[in-house]
Write a protein that holds these residues in place. Sequence first.
Motif, PDB file in Angstrom:
ATOM      1  N   GLU A 198      29.674  -2.363 -56.022  1.00 46.69           N
ATOM      2  CA  GLU A 198      30.553  -1.296 -57.067  1.00 46.69           C
ATOM      3  C   GLU A 198      29.649  -1.322 -58.596  1.00 46.69           C
ATOM      4  O   GLU A 198      30.268  -0.895 -59.409  1.00 46.69           O
ATOM      5  N   ASN A 199      29.174  -2.914 -59.367  1.00 48.06           N
ATOM      6  CA  ASN A 199      28.841  -3.709 -60.208  1.00 48.06           C
ATOM      7  C   ASN A 199      28.343  -4.349 -60.015  1.00 48.06           C
ATOM      8  O   ASN A 199      28.646  -5.663 -60.016  1.00 48.06           O
ATOM      9  N   LEU A 226      19.356  -0.343 -54.044  1.00 45.94           N
ATOM     10  CA  LEU A 226      20.845  -0.116 -53.544  1.00 45.94           C
ATOM     11  C   LEU A 226      20.526   1.208 -53.578  1.00 45.94           C
ATOM     12  O   LEU A 226      21.859   1.191 -53.443  1.00 45.94           O
ATOM     13  N   HIS A 227      20.471   0.964 -51.757  1.00 42.96           N
ATOM     14  CA  HIS A 227      20.296   2.306 -50.648  1.00 42.96           C
ATOM     15  C   HIS A 227      22.326   1.669 -50.415  1.00 42.96           C
ATOM     16  O   HIS A 227      22.192   0.957 -50.046  1.00 42.96           O
ATOM     17  N   GLN A 228      22.840   3.039 -50.513  1.00 40.53           N
ATOM     18  CA  GLN A 228      23.900   3.131 -50.247  1.00 40.53           C
ATOM     19  C   GLN A 228      25.019   1.897 -50.219  1.00 40.53           C
ATOM     20  O   GLN A 228      25.491   0.985 -50.195  1.00 40.53           O
ATOM     21  N   ASN A 229      25.573   1.970 -51.179  1.00 39.68           N
ATOM     22  CA  ASN A 229      26.167   1.586 -52.009  1.00 39.68           C
ATOM     23  C   ASN A 229      27.290   1.801 -52.997  1.00 39.68           C
ATOM     24  O   ASN A 229      27.293   3.318 -53.358  1.00 39.68           O
ATOM     25  N   TYR A 230      28.591   1.271 -54.039  1.00 38.78           N
ATOM     26  CA  TYR A 230      29.055   2.152 -54.393  1.00 38.78           C
ATOM     27  C   TYR A 230      29.435   2.550 -56.160  1.00 38.78           C
ATOM     28  O   TYR A 230      29.733   2.200 -56.919  1.00 38.78           O
ATOM     29  N   ASN A 262      24.684   7.164 -53.832  1.00 39.44           N
ATOM     30  CA  ASN A 262      25.258   6.310 -54.421  1.00 39.44           C
ATOM     31  C   ASN A 262      26.478   7.019 -54.970  1.00 39.44           C
ATOM     32  O   ASN A 262      26.591   8.049 -54.121  1.00 39.44           O
ATOM     33  N   ALA A 263      27.102   6.516 -55.811  1.00 42.47           N
ATOM     34  CA  ALA A 263      28.458   7.675 -56.256  1.00 42.47           C
ATOM     35  C   ALA A 263      27.907   7.665 -58.143  1.00 42.47           C
ATOM     36  O   ALA A 263      28.623   7.729 -59.170  1.00 42.47           O
TER      37      ALA A 263
END
Length: 273
Positions: free
Chosen positions: A160-161, A175-179, A200-201
């Motif tokens: 997330e961070n 960093l593929h497919q994280n939050y 991601n978002a």
Amino acid sequence: MSESSSGVNTLSNSLPKSHLSNYSELGVAHLPASVHQSPDSGLASTPLPSSRFRFSSWHHLPQCDLTGDQLTCPRVREGPSDEELFQRKVYSLCVEQWKKRRIEVGQTWEERRKENWENCVELNLSYQDLGDAFQRENFVRILRRLIRVEKLQLVNNSLENLSSVRLPRCRILNLHQNYLVSLRQLPKLPAVEQLCISENAISSLEGLDALKSSPLRSLNLTLNPVTFTQDYRARVFSSLPNLETLDGVPLLPGDQTHTRLHFPRIARMCNIL
């Protein structure tokens, strides 16, 4: 000549007397002290302790008056003493233990080398299944210690961070497919050249200027909400002067102009009466 039980050819009674006289005249027919007369086989000697004297020369045998011209059998040599045999056994055991220890130490060194992930240049820490917040905190703590990594894979880790992480030598980061919800949550990447933040978002380009001083040549933001914003590609290329490829598509002529919307300022006048 007849062969005795010890393997030594001795004079026999079957030889003519003239031969015996010749040997006696030359002074070479000396019998050993351990030789005794046998009625059936002539001169016969007692068997030598071959296990003890098998490595010694014939002239080193004690209590033996035989000379070289009387001895036609293979050489008898004295073997090593018990002390020497014990020393040899101890030495062989020490060598085996040293080899075994060397193999174990070598394996331990290889294992330590594999476990020395802090000095890794290429590292893949994807799919760690970090479902708990405690796991994610410790994972971030581990990432802070990767000061020599150049290629890092962090796919599908529910991160997330990462703003507290600094990767000074990292050139390729996935960093593929994280939050991640913002570019401000990216780690500090002063040497990054290829960066993938797809799926991601991220909804805005705020924080993109932090990558302006880096030699970033390839950026992937596909399947993020920010890709649907107006003038997305032009804004990204204008913020990153070294960028060559965005979302797998190289720089196009239309991406070099960034059209900004200028809204007219409404001047308000106040009349004082």
